[in-house]
Design a protein around this motif. Structure first.
Motif, short mmCIF file in Angstrom:
data_model
loop_
_atom_site.label_atom_id
_atom_site.label_comp_id
_atom_site.label_asym_id
_atom_site.label_seq_id
_atom_site.Cartn_x
_atom_site.Cartn_y
_atom_site.Cartn_z
N ASN A 1 0.85 -1.20 0.00
CA ASN A 1 0.00 0.00 0.00
C ASN A 1 0.88 1.25 0.00
O ASN A 1 2.11 1.16 -0.18
CB ASN A 1 -0.96 -0.02 1.19
CG ASN A 1 -0.23 -0.15 2.52
OD1 ASN A 1 0.96 0.15 2.62
ND2 ASN A 1 -0.95 -0.57 3.54
N MET B 1 -8.06 -4.58 -0.60
CA MET B 1 -7.58 -3.28 -1.06
C MET B 1 -8.42 -2.15 -0.47
O MET B 1 -7.89 -1.12 -0.06
CB MET B 1 -7.62 -3.22 -2.60
CG MET B 1 -6.61 -4.14 -3.28
SD MET B 1 -6.85 -4.25 -5.08
CE MET B 1 -6.28 -2.63 -5.60
N ILE C 1 -5.48 1.71 -1.01
CA ILE C 1 -5.34 2.21 -2.37
C ILE C 1 -4.84 3.65 -2.28
O ILE C 1 -5.40 4.44 -1.51
CB ILE C 1 -6.69 2.17 -3.12
CG1 ILE C 1 -7.24 0.74 -3.15
CG2 ILE C 1 -6.54 2.68 -4.55
CD1 ILE C 1 -8.64 0.61 -3.71
N ALA D 1 -2.34 1.02 -4.45
CA ALA D 1 -1.58 -0.19 -4.18
C ALA D 1 -0.67 -0.46 -5.38
O ALA D 1 -0.95 -0.01 -6.50
CB ALA D 1 -2.53 -1.37 -3.95
#
Length: 594
Positions: A353, A373, A388, A390
């Motif tokens: 991340n 995510m 995100i 990512a």
């Protein structure tokens, strides 16, 4: 080819009332249209796009229907009750028992009916495991079927309006799901070159015989289209659903628009909504989903803008699962998102991340991977996604060994991908971290930790490589774990990862016969929904390859049977496929729902 029914009917505006209108030409819509017509109902299929096939034609074409006749013939023996146990176990607390029971019990019947009344020719995808093979009832050998390569010449003029797949491929170059697993690992295993040779020979043989071979989703939909044509169902392309027509509490028709002209079409038995989700409606995504969910990353058909769901809302339908989708972690390449199916599972790669930290088992099934995510249970929560942006990080050995986003091993990454920022390349981990804007010390520590797990063969943080599913898109020649490998050789790469999707998941609440429901559980008479226009029988999860198309076909079939059963009941007749049982079952459901 036989006479095209579309050429023999007057414009929709001049048509008299019909028994059933099916809205949408994907797997659910075609299954419904075939079933309705073959059970004696006058049926018309309308499609908003100038193409037919919907998102189903843009898919891999997999069909997950446990216990079907293909599996009974080709696959290892499997207890149907194990599939029932499996589905209930993974759906968990959100399980709709009536719908799951119906799906498992009547799925094989539905598929056999469609095989009899179309050109469907499926085969077992050997070894493509359920997505949770270690769950109770899960099956590592797999329950998915896919279409065999299909000669599209049989479509005649309809071939010109088959919805193009999301990725352009040369004519006759058919890569089946069973091929892709081995093609992704190149020459690492002897099966890779063998599959490459098989695909090449298939293409050459088709060209020599002047065939027009297609596969995957286009093949599935082409085979169903022949069933639609054989049943005499007119297909009206470029015809948009504007609204539903009601009389008191019953849906009795549709208002349509074609060429800027609105018309009405009344029905005697009902309207079956099978026109997809709201994939390409950013306003609805903003209302129901967490950002950065976006229409620009969907692989769904461009005309899927939620028309059916919005029309059903106006007549009082309940909806659910609107915050979820059939997520597909994707790389936002310049010409459109690339669904990263195998890329995340291959050794010598990991995902991080914005903090430079891993946050999941990268080999998770794609819906669960995107949930991770977003963060939170099933990806739900307040505010924007937690993981995100990512990045998928990999090294040069990965590039030397494996197919990546369709680019063969050792081939250079296209310059346009790098210039767009979708792919970043750097000589060292520190330089890569600076390029993608993550803390260098954190990324370095993450890779060092991951490399130690790779040497040991055990991912002690997220368990990558523990599930048999993890190994399916791994590298079986990689030791000690097919899913884990050290990142050591520069240059190093980072691919931006976004939450793409195969379509939205939320939609109209329905019962076990695909009848639309209000919030109090009562039935909206005359209205049905199937496919991505309806809420999913899978809940927030995803059972295996083809677990969107499987339910779409089954509940499209059941919707049409219910409509046929109610019409024929008054005539003292019985619909094929146990139509009277559909009537009895509906009555029982209505009584239980009170």
């Amino acid at each position: 080819m036989t006479e095209n029914p579309q050429d023999t009917v007057p414009p929709v505006a001049d048509l008299p009332a019909v028994d059933v209108v099916v809205v949408g030409s994907g797997a659910a819509g075609m299954s419904a249209a075939i079933t309705a017509a073959r059970n004696g109902l006058s049926t018309i299929l309308v499609e908003k796009s100038e193409y037919w096939g919907g998102s189903s034609s843009r898919s891999g074409g997999g069909v997950w229907i446990p216990g079907n006749s293909i599996l009974r013939r080709e696959a290892p023996a499997d207890d149907i009750d194990s599939a029932r146990t499996y589905l209930k176990s993974i759906v968990g607390e959100d399980a709709d028992t009536d719908r799951i029971e119906t799906y498992i019990d009547r799925g094989p019947e539905a598929l056999d009916f469609l095989i009899r009344h179309s050109a469907l020719e499926l085969e077992w995808v050997k070894g493509y495991s359920d997505y949770f093979p270690e769950a109770p009832g899960g099956l590592a050998s797999g329950r998915s079927c896919e279409p065999r390569p299909f000669d599209a010449r049989a479509l005649g003029d309809d071939l010109a309006t088959l919805h193009p797949p999301y990725m352009k491929v040369p004519l006759n170059m058919v890569v089946q799901q069973s091929d892709y697993r081995w093609l992704s690992t190149g020459i690492r295993h002897w099966r890779g070159p063998v599959r490459m040779l098989r695909v090449g020979m298939r293409s050459l043989a088709a060209k020599a015989r002047k065939k027009k071979l297609i596969g995957l989703g286009p093949a599935l939909m082409a085979e169903l289209m022949l069933g639609v044509r054989g049943a005499g169902v007119p297909v009206k392309l470029g015809t948009k659903l504007v609204d539903l027509i009601t009389d008191s509490d019953r849906v009795v028709g549709v208002r349509l628009e074609s060429g800027g002209v609105q018309t009405t079409l009344h029905t005697r038995c009902g309207v079956i909504l099978a026109c997809g989700g709201f994939d390409n409606n950013d306003d609805m995504r903003g209302e129901y989903q967490r950002r950065p969910s976006s229409a620009q990353w969907t692989l769904g058909a461009p005309t899927n803008t939620g028309d059916g769901i919005r029309a059903a809302l106006r007549v009082g339908a309940a909806i659910s699962y609107m915050d979820d989708a059939w997520w597909a972690p994707s790389i936002p390449l310049p010409k459109g998102p690339w669904f990263a199916l195998a890329e995340r599972s291959l050794p010598r790669s990991l995902m991080v991340n914005a903090g430079g930290n891993r946050f999941m088992n990268e080999s998770l099934p794609y819906v669960e991977a995107a949930h991770a995510m977003f963060g939170g249970k099933y990806g739900r929560g307040e505010g924007p996604a937690e993981n995100i942006p990512a990045w998928l990080i990999f090294d040069q050995t990965y590039r030397d060994r494996y197919l990546f986003a369709g680019v063969p091993a050792r081939r250079p990454i296209p310059r346009s991908w790098i210039e767009s920022g979708a792919i970043v390349r750097a000589g060292s981990i520190a330089e890569l971290a600076a390029e993608i804007g993550v803390p260098g010390d954190a990324l370095s520590a993450t890779i060092t930790r991951f490399n130690s797990y790779a040497r040991e063969g055990i991912d002690r943080d997220f368990g990558r490589g523990t599930s048999r599913y993890d190994h399916y898109y791994g590298d079986c020649t990689n030791k000690p774990n097919p899913s884990l490998g050290e990142l050591t050789k520069g240059p190093f790469y980072a691919a931006k990862m976004v939450p793409g999707d195969l379509g939205t998941k939320g939609g109209i609440d329905t019962d076990a016969c695909a009848r639309a429901l209000r919030a109090d559980g009562s039935v909206i008479d005359g209205l049905y929904a199937a496919g991505n226009t309806s809420s999913p029988v899978m809940g927030h999860t995803y059972a295996g390859p083809g677990a969107t198309i499987g339910p779409a076909m089954v509940f499209g079939y059941l919707a049409a049977l219910d409509a046929a059963g109610r019409l024929l009941e008054g005539r003292g007749q019985q619909a094929e496929g146990r139509g009277q049982e559909a009537v009895d079952r509906n009555n029982g459901l209505a009584e239980r729902r009170g």
